[in-house]
Design a protein around this motif. Structure first.
Motif: not given
Length: 448
Positions: A188-193, A211-216, A219-225
């Motif tokens: 689901h990460l792509g749609d959420i991001l 929030i920490a789970l989303l952050a993890a 980070r695994e995908q090299g993304e920051k918000v």
């Protein structure tokens, strides 16, 4: 016609459009850097008025003043609070209706098992809810967030299961993008991001574990918000979670503490201290038996005219607070580290992490105690001590709906009754436990 987002969106719209919202903010802003004498005067004026209302209209307090011989007019100062009785969670669980001043249908209900495993219900007026939002918005303003900030919110978000598995929902009137904590997976990460970036939030808000789970995942995908602030509550944070959230979202942590009963609130300031919000509630710290370094938080709400609670024992404990004035310049009392809700995440049948699993039992009725246990991934047991009005079939059906809605289908769920749920050495019942085995959890089942 129901607005987008249903009842939750409607409540947010009501709060933001309430005619008293801006007068409340002016009052709160005026107290933001007031001296201790002015703050105490505000508290005592509110206290006197609330005591008069409660003594006249709430059955619990009418009975107390009639039998104690104390005149409500004797309660004038903070020191006079000692004339009022301490209210326990048991009082609230067994006699919630006796604290009502307004008809229940005119207020908003809140339910929780908290950290104690004893389910309670409390109520608040619309004005109380608006006041709470105003107090929080003032704190957010310390960190540069505007009052109408756009927030991505991660909590239970039970909407997700009702929307064909869609992990997000926009609440336009609330300026919130809800993200389901139970759909934080790589799939689901792509749609959420995409939805988060389209929304362009000022802040990320929710349970630290979510929030920490989303952050993890990001980070695994090299993304920051990057956001202006990370707003947290409801759980104790670990240093690792704090570092992870700050790294991915590049903002300061804005933490606050409160309870379902809403008797007091505290939160972090821009200088790094943790303050009581004195215009929200009065805080007493009562020594914990057997300890010289722990105190229980006892709170008196100053905002809820429909369901007044004075000297309510929260069951939450704090350690020693820092000494001396805070660099932020406020005269708000400092609070030590709070022993709040700490729960291990559960694991669904498909391997998803399920943060803050005790939400499954928060709104179950007719129980003296409740606990949810994970016996294996995807296999859960709801353990209950029946109370007044208990109905086993209704409780099981309600718990099943909650699990299906929040955890997803294909989970195994059983219900088991006991005469008492087992406590750990601390004596404090945990609402959610991970056992991954069939234990002997109590002093014995209720006889058939």
């Amino acid at each position: 016609m129901t607005p987008p987002g249903g009842a939750k969106s409607l409540k947010h719209r009501i709060r933001r459009a309430h005619p008293l919202r801006f007068p409340m903010r002016r009052t709160l802003d005026a107290l933001d850097h007031a001296d201790a004498t002015r703050i105490k005067g505000f508290q005592e004026k509110r206290l006197r008025a609330l005591v008069r209302v409660a003594a006249a209209r709430a059955p619990f307090y009418r009975e107390y003043f009639r039998t104690s011989g104390i005149d409500p007019r004797d309660i004038r100062t903070l020191e006079d609070l000692a004339l009022l009785p301490l209210i326990s969670r048991t009082d609230l669980a067994e006699r919630a209706e006796d604290f009502l001043v307004y008809p229940r249908k005119l207020m908003w209900a809140a339910r929780s098992s908290g950290t104690s495993g004893a389910p309670i219900a409390s109520y608040r007026t619309m004005g109380s809810s608006v006041y709470e939002l105003s107090v929080l918005e003032r704190q957010w303003g310390w960190f540069g967030l505007p009052a109408d900030s756009k927030r991505v919110v991660l909590r239970g978000s039970d909407f997700a299961a009702d929307q064909d598995g869609k992990p997000t929902q926009l609440l336009p009137g609330a300026r919130q993008l809800m993200v389901s904590s139970f759909h934080l997976t790589p799939e689901h990460l792509g749609d959420i991001l995409d939805e988060i970036r389209r929304f362009a939030p000022d802040a990320i808000e929710g349970w630290p574990s979510s929030i920490a789970l989303l952050a993890a995942l990001l980070r695994e995908q090299g993304e920051k918000v990057p956001v202006t602030a990370i707003i947290t509550s409801s759980e104790v944070m670990t240093p690792g979670q704090i570092a992870l959230m700050r790294d991915v979202f590049a903002g300061p942590i804005v933490d606050h503490y409160g309870q379902t009963e809403r008797v007091t609130m505290a939160g972090s300031c821009e200088a790094g201290s943790f303050h009581v919000f004195p215009d929200y509630g009065i805080v007493e710290l009562h020594p914990v038996d057997g300890s010289d370094t722990r105190w229980e938080i006892v709170g008196t709400a100053l905002h809820n005219w429909g369901f007044p609670l004075f000297r309510y024992r929260t069951g939450d404990e704090v350690g020693p607070a820092a000494t001396g004035p805070c660099a932020c310049g406020r005269s708000y009392e400092l609070l030590g580290a709070i022993d709040g809700r700490v729960e291990d995440s559960f694991t669904a049948a498909d391997g998803r992490l399920l943060p803050l699993p005790s939400t499954i039992i928060d709104d179950l009725d007719g129980l003296r105690e409740a606990q949810i246990a994970q016996l294996a991934p995807g296999r859960f047991e709801v353990r209950v001590v029946p109370g007044d009005g208990y109905d086993a079939d209704a409780t099981m059906a309600h718990a099943r709906r909650n699990v299906d809605r929040m955890f997803g289908a294909d989970q195994i769920l059983t219900l088991k009754e006991f005469d008492r749920l087992q406590r750990p050495a601390s004596g404090k019942l945990k609402s959610a436990v991970v056992e991954n085995a069939v234990p002997t959890p109590t002093s014995g089942p209720v006889p058939e």
